[in-house]
Design a protein around this motif. Structure first.
Motif, PDB file in Angstrom:
ATOM      1  N   ASP A   1       0.788  -1.244   0.000  1.00 22.59           N
ATOM      2  CA  ASP A   1       0.000   0.000   0.000  1.00 22.59           C
ATOM      3  C   ASP A   1       0.820   1.294   0.000  1.00 22.59           C
ATOM      4  N   LYS A   2       2.127   1.178  -0.208  1.00 21.78           N
ATOM      5  CA  LYS A   2       2.931   2.393  -0.350  1.00 21.78           C
ATOM      6  C   LYS A   2       2.438   3.221  -1.540  1.00 21.78           C
ATOM      7  N   GLY A   3       1.999   2.537  -2.610  1.00 23.00           N
ATOM      8  CA  GLY A   3       1.488   3.249  -3.786  1.00 23.00           C
ATOM      9  C   GLY A   3       0.249   4.075  -3.460  1.00 23.00           C
TER      10      GLY A   3
ATOM     11  N   ASP B   1      11.310  10.544   5.489  1.00 17.42           N
ATOM     12  CA  ASP B   1      11.265  10.321   4.042  1.00 17.42           C
ATOM     13  C   ASP B   1      12.044   9.082   3.614  1.00 17.42           C
ATOM     14  N   LYS B   2      12.253   8.966   2.296  1.00 13.35           N
ATOM     15  CA  LYS B   2      12.905   7.791   1.722  1.00 13.35           C
ATOM     16  C   LYS B   2      14.337   7.585   2.201  1.00 13.35           C
ATOM     17  N   ASP B   3      14.942   8.587   2.830  1.00 12.81           N
ATOM     18  CA  ASP B   3      16.269   8.373   3.430  1.00 12.81           C
ATOM     19  C   ASP B   3      16.238   7.221   4.435  1.00 12.81           C
TER      20      ASP B   3
ATOM     21  N   LYS C   1      18.946   4.419   4.047  1.00  6.41           N
ATOM     22  CA  LYS C   1      19.864   4.111   5.145  1.00  6.41           C
ATOM     23  C   LYS C   1      19.655   2.699   5.700  1.00  6.41           C
ATOM     24  N   GLY C   2      18.735   1.936   5.103  1.00  5.18           N
ATOM     25  CA  GLY C   2      18.580   0.532   5.492  1.00  5.18           C
ATOM     26  C   GLY C   2      17.666   0.262   6.667  1.00  5.18           C
ATOM     27  N   GLN C   3      16.797   1.217   7.014  1.00  6.37           N
ATOM     28  CA  GLN C   3      15.812   0.963   8.076  1.00  6.37           C
ATOM     29  C   GLN C   3      14.837  -0.137   7.622  1.00  6.37           C
ATOM     30  N   PRO C   4      14.251  -0.880   8.560  1.00  8.69           N
ATOM     31  CA  PRO C   4      13.302  -1.939   8.191  1.00  8.69           C
ATOM     32  C   PRO C   4      12.120  -1.362   7.396  1.00  8.69           C
TER      33      PRO C   4
ATOM     34  N   ALA D   1       7.267   2.187   6.077  1.00  8.01           N
ATOM     35  CA  ALA D   1       5.819   2.160   5.845  1.00  8.01           C
ATOM     36  C   ALA D   1       5.087   3.014   6.874  1.00  8.01           C
ATOM     37  N   SER D   2       5.417   2.860   8.161  1.00  7.91           N
ATOM     38  CA  SER D   2       4.653   3.586   9.175  1.00  7.91           C
ATOM     39  C   SER D   2       4.981   5.071   9.130  1.00  7.91           C
ATOM     40  N   SER D   3       6.191   5.424   8.739  1.00 11.87           N
ATOM     41  CA  SER D   3       6.549   6.833   8.616  1.00 11.87           C
ATOM     42  C   SER D   3       5.766   7.502   7.468  1.00 11.87           C
TER      43      SER D   3
END
Ligand SMILES: Nc1ncnc2c1ncn2[C@@H]1O[C@H](COP(=O)(O)OP(=O)(O)OP(=O)(O)O)[C@@H](O)[C@H]1O
Ligand SMILES: [Mg+2]
Length: 235
Positions: free
Chosen positions: A43-45, A207-209, A213-216, A221-223
């Protein structure tokens, strides 16, 4: 979909809607490093389509022309059909990302007035920076058009930065893509956490950083979801 697919990029599919319009279907993919890193976030889209729609509507209300027409479904935008210019236009309020690697500028330095930069959309060449001369030679845009685009970036910044501030957050930078409609250049593509950098005053990244940066993926998604909910409250 019953529509003819015109093309597909890393995060969106483009369909022919009618002569003057396209459908932009936002996919659940998340990518970084010019497509080197790819994942799927459920559901990111939907979230990016809706975030983009709210930002486009806010720009339109301030008289800034965009391709946004409306939503076809929760992840699909109806947009004016543009002849896209393969250039990414970046506006920076605060230094982070590539600029602190390229130039003797420190993370977090403030740009007042903001800095506007142009990059060629060319993953194989890692999106090289362009100046007016390069853009005229490559027939991307004239110097006059580039100056008009810079003015639109500054006007768009006032609106986007204002909204982000009302959310209690800080807009570090954002990227827009432009396309031709007749002899005009108007804002196309998307405005989402994939294309802007937002942090809070304590430095928490939204954001996408997070993904770069390799966050889960759940954190990403929750951000994105939290950002959209907060944006809804200020528009
Ligand atoms: N209003 C519009 N009319 C026509 N095409 C558009 C419009 N807005 C965006 N596009 C195009 O939709 C395509 C898909 O978007 P996406 O972001 O997935 O592409 P991308 O991965 O950035 O890379 P590329 O542009 O190289 O395909 C892009 O080519 C973009 O230029
Ligand atoms: Mg894109």
């Amino acid at each position: 979909m019953e529509f003819t697919k015109l093309g597909e990029g890393k995060t969106k599919e483009v369909y022919s809607f009618d002569e003057q319009h396209v459908l932009l279907k936002f996919k659940d993919t998340v990518t970084a490093g010019d497509g080197a890193k790819v994942d799927v976030i459920k559901d990111k889209g939907v979230i990016n389509a809706q975030t983009s729609a709210l930002f486009f509507r806010a720009l339109e209300r301030e008289g800034i022309k965009t391709h946004y027409v409306g939503m076809y479904d929760e992840r699909t935008m109806i947009a004016k059909r543009l002849k896209m210019v393969p250039v990414e236009v970046v506006l920076r309020n605060l230094a982070t990302g590539s600029i602190v690697k390229r130039l003797p500028i420190k993370e977090g330095e403030v740009f007042d007035p903001p800095i506007v930069e142009f990059f060629l959309k060319d993953d194989a060449r890692h999106d090289p920076m362009l100046n007016y001369h390069h853009m005229e030679f490559l027939k991307l845009m004239t110097r006059k058009e580039a100056e008009q685009v810079e003015e639109v970036m500054v006007r768009a910044n006032k609106v986007l930065k204002g909204l982000v501030e009302r959310m209690g957050l800080v807009l570090y930078d954002f990227k827009l893509e432009f396309g031709r409609l007749g002899d005009e250049l108007i804002i196309g593509d998307e405005i989402s956490l994939d294309s802007m950098r937002v942090r809070d005053r304590e430095g928490r990244i939204y954001d996408k950083d997070l993904y770069r940066k390799g966050q889960p993926l759940e954190v990403v998604a929750s951000s994105y979801a939290e950002f959209l909910e907060r944006l809804k409250r200020v528009v």
